[in-house]
Scaffold this active site. Sequence first.
Site, short mmCIF file in Angstrom:
data_model
loop_
_atom_site.label_atom_id
_atom_site.label_comp_id
_atom_site.label_asym_id
_atom_site.label_seq_id
_atom_site.Cartn_x
_atom_site.Cartn_y
_atom_site.Cartn_z
N ARG A 56 -3.73 -9.96 5.25
CA ARG A 56 -4.07 -10.01 3.82
C ARG A 56 -2.84 -9.59 3.00
O ARG A 56 -2.61 -8.28 3.04
CB ARG A 56 -5.55 -9.25 3.71
CG ARG A 56 -5.91 -9.07 2.13
CD ARG A 56 -7.12 -8.54 2.13
NE ARG A 56 -7.82 -8.35 0.82
CZ ARG A 56 -7.26 -7.47 0.06
NH1 ARG A 56 -6.21 -6.73 0.23
NH2 ARG A 56 -7.66 -7.37 -1.46
N LYS A 72 0.77 -1.48 0.08
CA LYS A 72 0.01 0.05 -0.15
C LYS A 72 0.71 1.33 -0.14
O LYS A 72 2.06 1.28 0.45
CB LYS A 72 -0.92 -0.06 1.28
CG LYS A 72 -2.22 -0.94 0.75
CD LYS A 72 -3.13 -0.80 1.84
CE LYS A 72 -4.30 -1.83 1.42
NZ LYS A 72 -5.40 -1.77 2.40
C1 7PM Z 1 -6.18 -0.53 -5.06
C2 7PM Z 1 -6.00 0.00 -3.84
C3 7PM Z 1 -6.32 -1.69 -5.14
C4 7PM Z 1 -6.29 -0.44 -2.95
C5 7PM Z 1 -6.44 -2.39 -4.13
C6 7PM Z 1 -6.59 -1.87 -2.93
C7 7PM Z 1 -8.19 -4.56 1.85
C8 7PM Z 1 -9.28 -5.42 1.62
C9 7PM Z 1 -8.50 -4.34 -0.10
C10 7PM Z 1 -7.93 -4.27 3.29
C11 7PM Z 1 -9.44 -6.10 3.80
C12 7PM Z 1 -5.40 -3.62 -1.64
C13 7PM Z 1 -6.90 -2.81 -1.66
N1 7PM Z 1 -7.75 -3.77 0.91
N2 7PM Z 1 -9.98 -5.88 2.55
N3 7PM Z 1 -9.41 -5.02 0.35
N4 7PM Z 1 -8.60 -4.96 4.27
N5 7PM Z 1 -10.36 -6.64 4.91
O1 7PM Z 1 -4.22 -2.86 -1.60
O2 7PM Z 1 -7.09 -3.36 3.88
O3 7PM Z 1 -5.46 -4.86 -1.81
S1 7PM Z 1 -8.13 -3.73 -1.67
#
Ligand code: 7PM
Length: 285
Positions: free
Chosen positions: A261, A227
Site C-alpha cells: 500500500r 511513515k
Molecule cells: C496518518 C497516519 C495518516 C497514518 C494516514 C496513516 C495502513 C492502512 C493506513 C497500513 C493497511 C497511512 C496511515 N495505514 N491500511 N491504512 N495497512 N492495511 O500512512 O499500514 O496511510 S493509514
Amino acid sequence: MTTTANILHCGRHRLDLSYPRVMGILNVTPDSFSDGGCHVALDDALHHAEKMLAEGAAVIDVGGESTRPGASPVSVQQEMDRVMPVVERLVGELDALVSVDTSTPEVMQEVSAQGAGMINDVRALRRPGALAAAAHCGLPVCLMHMLGEPADMQQAPHYDEPVEQAVLHFLAERVAVCEAAGVRRERLLLDPGFGFAKTVEHNLRLLNRMATLKELGLPLMVGMSRKSMIGKVLGRAVEERLPGGLALTSLAVERGARLLRVHDVGPSVDAINMTWNVLQEGTEL
Ligand code: 7PM
C-alpha cells in the site's frame, strides 16, 4: 503450514497475488477533499486514481476516516458522504478494483453494493457488526494489527513478547474469529500494521522478522509509505521519504509481502518488479 491462495476473488475482479502487487492510496479525508458534492475535489481524486492505475496499481484504496495517530472519529454519515461518491466513480468510470479503508459495518455494506472489491480494516473487524457485515458482503478483507484506537495508540506502545510474536498471535486469533463468523480464510489478507501502536524499533524489527507471519499461510499486505519510521531513522520530512520507502518496500517483498500500500505508485512498481526479478532467479527446479 497451510498453502497460500494466490487468486483473490474481489467482486467482478480477480487479484492475482502469486507475485507482489501495488495498492495505490487515495485519500478522501477533508485535508485533501471537502464535504460530499465538491466536484473539483472529486475530479482531482479521480484523476489521481487514473494516474495510479496507469502507473501499475492493481488496487485503489479509498479511505474516508482518518487513522492518523490522535485523530478523532468521524460519524458514519460523514464517512459515507466522503467515500461513496468516489467509489461510485472509480467503479463506474475506471472499472477499478477498489478497496475501502473502513471499520464501519454500514460502509462495508454500501460499498460492496456499489461494486467495491475489497475491505481494508485497520481494526481487523473488531467494531460491533463488522464481522457480520464482512461475512455478508463476501469481499476479501485485510485484517491489520493495531493495539487500542488511533486516538491513543501511540501513547507508549508496549508488548510483553517480541513484537512479531504479538502480531502473529493477534492475527491468528482474528483469523479464527473471522472463520467462526463465516468470513472464509480464502478471503483474508494479513497486515502487521506498521506505525500503528509501534515504536520505530518495533517497526524495524517487525519488518526484519516479517517472514514469521508467513506461517499463517495467508497473503501479507504492508503499508509503510511515507511513515514516520522513515522520518525518524533518516531525519526526513514527509515529502522526502520516497527513497527510504522504496528500500523498505524492496525488503518487504523479500520478506514475503504480496500487496504493498503506497502513495508513489510508479517508483514502487519499479522497485517491486526489480526485487521480484532477483528473487525469481534460481528458484526453478
Ligand atoms: C496518518 C497516519 C495518516 C497514518 C494516514 C496513516 C495502513 C492502512 C493506513 C497500513 C493497511 C497511512 C496511515 N495505514 N491500511 N491504512 N495497512 N492495511 O500512512 O499500514 O496511510 S493509514
